[in-house]
Design a protein around this motif. Structure first.
Motif, PDB file in Angstrom:
ATOM      1  N   TRP A 271       0.697   5.477  -0.131  1.00 40.82           N
ATOM      2  CA  TRP A 271       0.867   4.257   0.673  1.00 40.82           C
ATOM      3  C   TRP A 271       1.477   3.225  -0.259  1.00 40.82           C
ATOM      4  N   ARG A 272       2.537   2.601   0.149  1.00 41.10           N
ATOM      5  CA  ARG A 272       3.270   1.681  -0.720  1.00 41.10           C
ATOM      6  C   ARG A 272       2.357   0.593  -1.284  1.00 41.10           C
ATOM      7  N   GLY A 273       2.368   0.485  -2.596  1.00 38.64           N
ATOM      8  CA  GLY A 273       1.600  -0.557  -3.276  1.00 38.64           C
ATOM      9  C   GLY A 273       0.107  -0.281  -3.315  1.00 38.64           C
ATOM     10  N   ILE A 274      -0.353   0.798  -2.701  1.00 38.82           N
ATOM     11  CA  ILE A 274      -1.783   1.067  -2.580  1.00 38.82           C
ATOM     12  C   ILE A 274      -2.167   2.326  -3.357  1.00 38.82           C
ATOM     13  N   GLY A 275      -1.334   3.358  -3.273  1.00 41.36           N
ATOM     14  CA  GLY A 275      -1.621   4.609  -3.971  1.00 41.36           C
ATOM     15  C   GLY A 275      -1.773   5.758  -2.991  1.00 41.36           C
ATOM     16  N   ILE A 276      -2.214   6.894  -3.544  1.00 40.19           N
ATOM     17  CA  ILE A 276      -2.344   8.089  -2.706  1.00 40.19           C
ATOM     18  C   ILE A 276      -3.704   8.085  -2.021  1.00 40.19           C
ATOM     19  N   LEU A 277      -3.698   8.235  -0.701  1.00 44.86           N
ATOM     20  CA  LEU A 277      -4.947   8.325   0.062  1.00 44.86           C
ATOM     21  C   LEU A 277      -5.097   9.763   0.566  1.00 44.86           C
TER      22      LEU A 277
END
Lengths: 375, 85
Positions: A271-277
Motif C-alpha cells: 500500500w503506497r506509503g504504508i507498506g505490505i499488508l
C-alpha cells in the motif's frame, strides 16, 4: 415494519444519547466521507463525536511503482493504456520537467484513455485487435469484482491487465493490530459489503470489541450507523449492525464472490506509503491476462522516492486516519486539486480532495494568533 | 470509486440490460446477477457498468429498533408477568 426515520429523527436520537466523552468513529470509504462532508454531518453532531476518514481511497494507496509502470508502457511499449479516470492525474516521483502522470503522458502523445467501465476496455481492445491494450485497474472489492466478471466473460487476446486491486478490511485489521487504532467505532463500507457480505467485518466486533455498523450513502443510513455504534459503545452490547439492508445481504453477492475466486488470488500487497499488508491484494490467476508478462518492466533505479509519497506529503497518515487532511503542511498551500502533490488531493475518494471540495481551507499558520485570518 | 448508482432496468438482452436513472440511459452488464431472476422495471445498483446487486426497497434502519421493541414488549408484559400462563 417500523416507520421511516428521517435524518432529523436520527440526529435527535443521537443528541439524546448520554455521551460522556470523546467518541471517534472511523469510516473506510471515500463515498462515505463525501456524503458526510457534503451533508455537513460534522457540524450537526454533538461535539463529543469525531468522524474520522480512514483507508477508503484505492487510488491513494495504489503503488507508485504501478503508476510509473503504466506511464512507462504508455510512452515506450506502443500500447493503448486504459485506466479509470481518477488514476490519470496522480503524480509519480519524477522531476517536474519530466512526465509525471498518465495525463501528461497523454499530452505528450501517448495513447492513454480514461474509462468508466471494464466493458469499455474490452470494446477498445476489440476495435483494434492488432494493437496491445493494457487495462490499469486500481480499486477495492466493489470495483475489482466487475474486473473479475470481465475476465470470466473472456477478453480479447490483445488485452492484458495491470492490476492494483486491494481489499478494504486488511487495512482496518492492520490499524487494530497496531495497538493504537485511532478510533472507537467503525462505519463499514456499504458497497464493499454489498459484494463481499457484511460478515467480513464481524472480526472487528468479535476480536477487537469495536462497535461496527455497515452504512449506505444517504445521510439517513450514515446517521443510523452512527447512532447504532454510539449505542453499542454506551451500552456495551456489541454486534455488527447493517444499516443498509436495501442492498447489503448476508453473504453479499455470491456470484460476484465466485467470479473473484475463479479469476483472482488474494496475496500480500504493498500500500503506497504504508507498506505490505498481508492478504490485502488481488493478483491475476492466469498469466495470460498479466500485462507484466507481456511488456518490459520499468526501471525504478533513478527514482529515490519510488513507492513512497512525495516529499512533505502526509497522504499516508491521512489515509490511515492518523491525521485530518488539513493537518498536512501542504494542504491548501502547495497542494490543491488544481496542482495536487499527493494522491489524496487527486482522487474523488481522497479525503484531502473531499475536504477541499467541501470548503475546508488550510488553517492559518500556528504562529498567527487565533482570530487573525490567513491571507 | 466504490459508489454504486441505483438504476432501473428498461430492457434486457441476454446478459446485458439497458438501465435508466434520472433520464440517463446506460448499457449495463448483468453478468454478476446471473442467478437473480431479473425483470424489466427492477431496480439494480450499478457500479462501473455492472449491476452488483438487486435492490429491495428497504429504508435505512438500525437493529436497535428491534431490540428496543423487544425490550418495550418485555416491560409491558412485566407488571402482569407473574400472572400469565
Amino acid at each position: 415494519m417500523s416507520a421511516t426515520r428521517s435524518a432529523r429523527d436520527w440526529l435527535e436520537r443521537i443528541h439524546a444519547l448520554p455521551l460522556r466523552g470523546r467518541v471517534r468513529i472511523m469510516n473506510v470509504c471515500g463515498g462515505h466521507e463525501r456524503s458526510i462532508t457534503r451533508a455537513g454531518l460534522r457540524t450537526l453532531l454533538p461535539a463529543e463525536i469525531e468522524l474520522i476518514p480512514g483507508p477508503g481511497c484505492p487510488v491513494c494507496v495504489c503503488p507508485e511503482e504501478d503508476i510509473h509502470q503504466a506511464i512507462h508502457w504508455a510512452l515506450t511499449a506502443g500500447v493503448t493504456l486504459v485506466a479509470f479516470g481518477d488514476m490519470l492525474r496522480v503524480p509519480i516521483d519524477r522531476p517536474r520537467r519530466e512526465i509525471r502522470s498518465l495525463e501528461q503522458a497523454r499530452a505528450a502523445g501517448a495513447d492513454v484513455r480514461p474509462v468508466a467501465s471494464p466493458t469499455e476496455a474490452v470494446r477498445i481492445a476489440a476495435a483494434a485487435p492488432e494493437r496491445p491494450v493494457v487495462f490499469f485497474a486500481a480499486g477495492f472489492e466493489t470495483t475489482i469484482a466487475p474486473v473479475a466478471a470481465m475476465l470470466a466473460e473472456g477478453i480479447p487476446d490483445n488485452l492484458s491487465v495491470l492490476l492494483s486491486g486491494r481489499l478494504t478490511w486488511p487495512a482496518v485489521a492492520m490499524l487494530l493490530a497496531s495497538g493504537e487504532p485511532g478510533f472507537d467505532c467503525l462505519i463499514a463500507p456499504g458497497h464493499v459489503a454489498t459484494v463481499m457480505g457484511p460478515e467480513e467485518w464481524a472480526f472487528v466486533v468479535r476480536e477487537h470489541r469495536i462497535p461496527t455498523a455497515v452504512a449506505g450513502f444517504t445521510p439517513e443510513s450514515l446517521l443510523a450507523a452512527i447512532y447504532s455504534t454510539l449505542r453499542q459503545h454506551l451500552e456495551g452490547r456489541l454486534f455488527l449492525d447493517n444499516c443498509y439492508p436495501e442492498v447489503v445481504r448476508p453473504g453479499g453477492n455470491p456470484e460476484a464472490r465466485a467470479l473473484l475466486r475463479r479469476t483472482l488470488e488474494v496475496v500480500d500487497a504493498p500500500w503506497r506509503g504504508i507498506g505490505i499488508l498481508p492478504a490485502s491484494g488481488f493478483a491475476l490467476a492466469a498469466h495470460s491476462w498479466d500485462a507484466r508478462r507481456r511488456h518490459p518492466p520499468a526501471d525504478h533505479r533513478d527514482r529515490p522516492r519510488a513507492g513512497g509519497m512525495p516529499a512533505g506529503c502526509d497522504c499516508a497518515r491521512v489515509v490511515l486516519g492518523r491525521i485530518y487532511p488539513d493537518a498536512c503542511k501542504l494542504y491548501g498551500r502547495t497542494c490543491t486539486p488544481r496542482t495536487p502533490v499527493g494522491p489524496c488531493m487527486v482522487s474523488d475518494e481522497g479525503a484531502c480532495r473531499i475536504w477541499w471540495t467541501g470548503g475546508v481551507r488550510a488553517p492559518a499558520p500556528a504562529e498567527i494568533p487565533a482570530g487573525v485570518q490567513a491571507p | 470509486m466504490c459508489l454504486g448508482i441505483p438504476m432501473r432496468i428498461v430492457e434486457i438482452h441476454g446478459v446485458n440490460a439497458r438501465c435508466e436513472a434520472k433520464g440517463v440511459s446506460r448499457e449495463v452488464s448483468l453478468f454478476m446477477l446471473q442467478d437473480e431472476p431479473l425483470q424489466v422495471g427492477d431496480p439494480v445498483l450499478v457500479h462501473v457498468g455492472y449491476a452488483i446487486q438487486k435492490m429491495t426497497p428497504q429504508e435505512a434502519r438500525s437493529t436497535w429498533e428491534l431490540f428496543d421493541r423487544a425490550l418495550a414488549a418485555e416491560e409491558a408484559a412485566a407488571p402482569s408477568g407473574g400472572e400469565h400462563v
